[in-house]
Design an enzyme around this catalytic site. Sequence first.
Site, PDB file in Angstrom:
ATOM      1  N   LYS A 154       0.965  -1.140   0.093  1.00  0.00           N
ATOM      2  CA  LYS A 154       0.083  -0.032  -0.070  1.00  0.00           C
ATOM      3  C   LYS A 154       0.822   1.097   0.029  1.00  0.00           C
ATOM      4  O   LYS A 154       1.620   1.536   0.958  1.00  0.00           O
ATOM      5  CB  LYS A 154      -0.804   0.025   1.195  1.00  0.00           C
ATOM      6  CG  LYS A 154      -1.832   1.078   1.262  1.00  0.00           C
ATOM      7  CD  LYS A 154      -1.244   2.418   1.964  1.00  0.00           C
ATOM      8  CE  LYS A 154      -2.316   3.593   1.840  1.00  0.00           C
ATOM      9  NZ  LYS A 154      -2.122   4.618   0.596  1.00  0.00           N
ATOM     10  N   GLU A 228       9.079   2.112  11.089  1.00  0.00           N
ATOM     11  CA  GLU A 228      10.138   3.161  10.577  1.00  0.00           C
ATOM     12  C   GLU A 228       9.391   4.454  10.632  1.00  0.00           C
ATOM     13  O   GLU A 228       8.860   4.464   9.663  1.00  0.00           O
ATOM     14  CB  GLU A 228      10.574   2.759   9.333  1.00  0.00           C
ATOM     15  CG  GLU A 228      11.232   1.155   9.370  1.00  0.00           C
ATOM     16  CD  GLU A 228      12.751   1.274   9.915  1.00  0.00           C
ATOM     17  OE1 GLU A 228      13.106   2.346  10.530  1.00  0.00           O
ATOM     18  OE2 GLU A 228      13.319   0.281   9.966  1.00  0.00           O
ATOM     19  N   CYS A 262      13.900  10.895   6.629  1.00  0.00           N
ATOM     20  CA  CYS A 262      13.629  10.666   8.066  1.00  0.00           C
ATOM     21  C   CYS A 262      15.058  10.592   8.545  1.00  0.00           C
ATOM     22  O   CYS A 262      15.104  11.109   9.752  1.00  0.00           O
ATOM     23  CB  CYS A 262      13.053   9.150   8.161  1.00  0.00           C
ATOM     24  SG  CYS A 262      14.046   8.021   7.398  1.00  0.00           S
TER      25      CYS A 262
HETATM   26  P1  NAP Z   1       2.375   9.501   6.339  1.00  0.00           P
HETATM   27  O1  NAP Z   1       1.536  10.214   6.115  1.00  0.00           O
HETATM   28  O2  NAP Z   1       2.412   8.562   7.578  1.00  0.00           O
HETATM   29  O3  NAP Z   1       2.367   8.171   5.151  1.00  0.00           O
HETATM   30  C1  NAP Z   1       2.897   7.182   5.099  1.00  0.00           C
HETATM   31  C2  NAP Z   1       2.095   5.979   4.544  1.00  0.00           C
HETATM   32  O4  NAP Z   1       0.900   5.723   5.509  1.00  0.00           O
HETATM   33  C3  NAP Z   1       1.292   6.343   3.326  1.00  0.00           C
HETATM   34  O5  NAP Z   1       1.056   4.994   2.314  1.00  0.00           O
HETATM   35  C4  NAP Z   1      -0.096   6.623   3.872  1.00  0.00           C
HETATM   36  O6  NAP Z   1      -1.017   6.712   2.753  1.00  0.00           O
HETATM   37  C5  NAP Z   1      -0.116   5.823   5.050  1.00  0.00           C
HETATM   38  N1  NAP Z   1      -1.037   6.313   6.174  1.00  0.00           N
HETATM   39  C6  NAP Z   1      -1.043   7.621   6.705  1.00  0.00           C
HETATM   40  N2  NAP Z   1      -2.068   7.386   7.432  1.00  0.00           N
HETATM   41  C7  NAP Z   1      -2.439   6.253   7.751  1.00  0.00           C
HETATM   42  C8  NAP Z   1      -3.231   5.607   8.597  1.00  0.00           C
HETATM   43  N3  NAP Z   1      -3.960   6.267   9.771  1.00  0.00           N
HETATM   44  N4  NAP Z   1      -3.499   4.344   8.707  1.00  0.00           N
HETATM   45  C9  NAP Z   1      -2.831   3.674   7.719  1.00  0.00           C
HETATM   46  N5  NAP Z   1      -1.932   3.960   6.961  1.00  0.00           N
HETATM   47  C10 NAP Z   1      -1.705   5.229   7.004  1.00  0.00           C
HETATM   48  O7  NAP Z   1       3.701   9.893   6.048  1.00  0.00           O
HETATM   49  P2  NAP Z   1       4.454  10.569   4.919  1.00  0.00           P
HETATM   50  O8  NAP Z   1       4.228  12.124   5.158  1.00  0.00           O
HETATM   51  O9  NAP Z   1       4.220   9.973   3.597  1.00  0.00           O
HETATM   52  O10 NAP Z   1       6.050  10.324   5.285  1.00  0.00           O
HETATM   53  C11 NAP Z   1       6.817  10.997   5.957  1.00  0.00           C
HETATM   54  C12 NAP Z   1       7.130  10.414   7.311  1.00  0.00           C
HETATM   55  O11 NAP Z   1       7.903   9.031   6.950  1.00  0.00           O
HETATM   56  C13 NAP Z   1       8.142  11.444   7.912  1.00  0.00           C
HETATM   57  O12 NAP Z   1       7.777  11.368   9.241  1.00  0.00           O
HETATM   58  C14 NAP Z   1       9.298  10.564   8.012  1.00  0.00           C
HETATM   59  O13 NAP Z   1      10.206  10.750   8.819  1.00  0.00           O
HETATM   60  C15 NAP Z   1       9.206   9.270   7.809  1.00  0.00           C
HETATM   61  N6  NAP Z   1       9.856   8.194   7.345  1.00  0.00           N
HETATM   62  C16 NAP Z   1      10.648   7.406   8.074  1.00  0.00           C
HETATM   63  C17 NAP Z   1      11.332   6.329   7.428  1.00  0.00           C
HETATM   64  C18 NAP Z   1      12.073   5.571   8.359  1.00  0.00           C
HETATM   65  O14 NAP Z   1      12.740   4.507   7.920  1.00  0.00           O
HETATM   66  N7  NAP Z   1      12.375   5.717   9.542  1.00  0.00           N
HETATM   67  C19 NAP Z   1      11.650   6.618   6.098  1.00  0.00           C
HETATM   68  C20 NAP Z   1      11.060   7.393   5.547  1.00  0.00           C
HETATM   69  C21 NAP Z   1      10.207   8.253   6.163  1.00  0.00           C
HETATM   70  P3  NAP Z   1      -1.821   7.781   1.881  1.00  0.00           P
HETATM   71  O15 NAP Z   1      -0.625   8.167   1.266  1.00  0.00           O
HETATM   72  O16 NAP Z   1      -2.777   7.251   1.520  1.00  0.00           O
HETATM   73  O17 NAP Z   1      -2.410   8.742   3.222  1.00  0.00           O
END
Ligand code: NAP
Length: 455
Positions: A154, A228, A262
């Site tokens: 997803k 992550e 991240c």
């Molecule tokens: P996000 O909004 O959490 O989205 C990530 C994924 O989760 C997307 O596929 C999103 O789908 C889905 N999602 C969002 N809310 C959800 C929920 N309540 N239930 C289930 N799935 C859900 O994050 P982002 O803004 O795309 O990415 C940035 C974040 O990722 C930052 O905080 C960054 O630090 C973190 N990150 C961490 C790592 C690591 O390895 N630690 C690596 C890269 C990024 P939709 O797009 O359909 O909303």
Amino acid sequence: MPIASINPATGETLKTFESLTKAQIEEKLQRAHDTFSVYRESSFTERTTMMLRAAEILDQDKSELARIMTLEMGKPIKGAIGEVEKCAWVCRYYAENAQQHLADMVIETDAARSYVKFQPLGPVLAVMPWNFPFWQVFRFAAPALMAGNVGLLKHASNVPQCALAIENLFSRAGFPQGSFQTLLIGSDAVESVLRDRRVAAATLTGSEPAGRSVAAIAGGEIKKTVLELGGSDPFLVMPSANLDQAVTTAVKARTINNGQSCIAAKRFIVSTVVYNDFERRFVEQMKALKVGDPLEESTEIGPLATGQILKDVDQQVQTSLAAGAIILTGGKRVDRPGNFYEPTVLTNIPKGSPAYSEEIFGPVALLFRVNDVDEAIELANATTFGLGASAWTSDEAERDRFINGLEAGCVFINSMVASDPRLPFGGIKNSGYGRELAEFGIREFVNIKTVSISK
Ligand code: NAP
């Protein structure tokens, strides 16, 4: 949020997609289930052949795949090509090492023979972010498939073309239909997929709220998860550091992927002895970065991935300024179409302001001045996150104190934090749990089965 490719450099909608219907999701889940029952019996030799073929296709098609990424989420094209190459690397790494990482582990006991056997779990749901739209997926998929699991992706709703390209790539590499499927669904459909009895486990890379939600649902179903999540990594600079290298690396570590990583260094914690020098040089280099069309080879900073991220970053900066932070450069969107934000540096950041405690996902650097190592470690740890840390010193005693004292999943001395297939990757505290990559990563989604054969 609709599932759509929108070019963040221009605002143009490139393509939109319908979310899968319930019946289509059901079909894919059943296919994953059926495929797993056969695929789990495949040999390492068979999986290795397919994974090496995936690496070859990545290498062959890298220009085209990189272009899809850049058009969908604005990453400068050079970085996009590097990302595809890194995906080929992780495929080769697991093709070459999976069998050894998952070999039976003999343990001497009173039994005639006792050992640990590693077996795949089943279909694993991967909820993935847009910021490294290929790398994040491959670092899940390569070990999962080599371990005999099957994947259900997803992906983030703004990178559907990347998601479909990855599915297509595994299919071309010879992996059976159903061993890696993309589910074009919104985040509201994740819960029912995760609760489905055919889904064995889940991994999520993304924000803290998304992680909490997925982990809570999976917990209710007693399914294993790896998370992550975000980070607010410190970059610590001590008087004995090589300042030339530290400054140049600091700029790169903050602005890589347009500041949306991240493990980007986000808080620069600098000894007062070298602070003024560091600040002057750092600001100069941030100002000199070339902001522009991400498809151009020479561009260093492209647009933020979505209009919402642009708004969020600007609001975090403006609120921090209103609370007393001082701006050294940048601080506003660039006057041109697309989601461009100026490389920005803030200092004098008050406790309680967003810049002090939140993750800023854009090219915004935060500078802090400290008196000594104790203060540096205390400030570095004064966050709910614990992903990575980079510390700059040539003093061995200081180095050991950083290695021991920093609350993070990794500490890099005199270099920037980076992922590498050979090294485990993951965080502590609110940055998540579990590990990806290396031997640790491939052992997350396996049944660690103890076998004891009596005398
Ligand atoms: P996000 O909004 O959490 O989205 C990530 C994924 O989760 C997307 O596929 C999103 O789908 C889905 N999602 C969002 N809310 C959800 C929920 N309540 N239930 C289930 N799935 C859900 O994050 P982002 O803004 O795309 O990415 C940035 C974040 O990722 C930052 O905080 C960054 O630090 C973190 N990150 C961490 C790592 C690591 O390895 N630690 C690596 C890269 C990024 P939709 O797009 O359909 O909303």
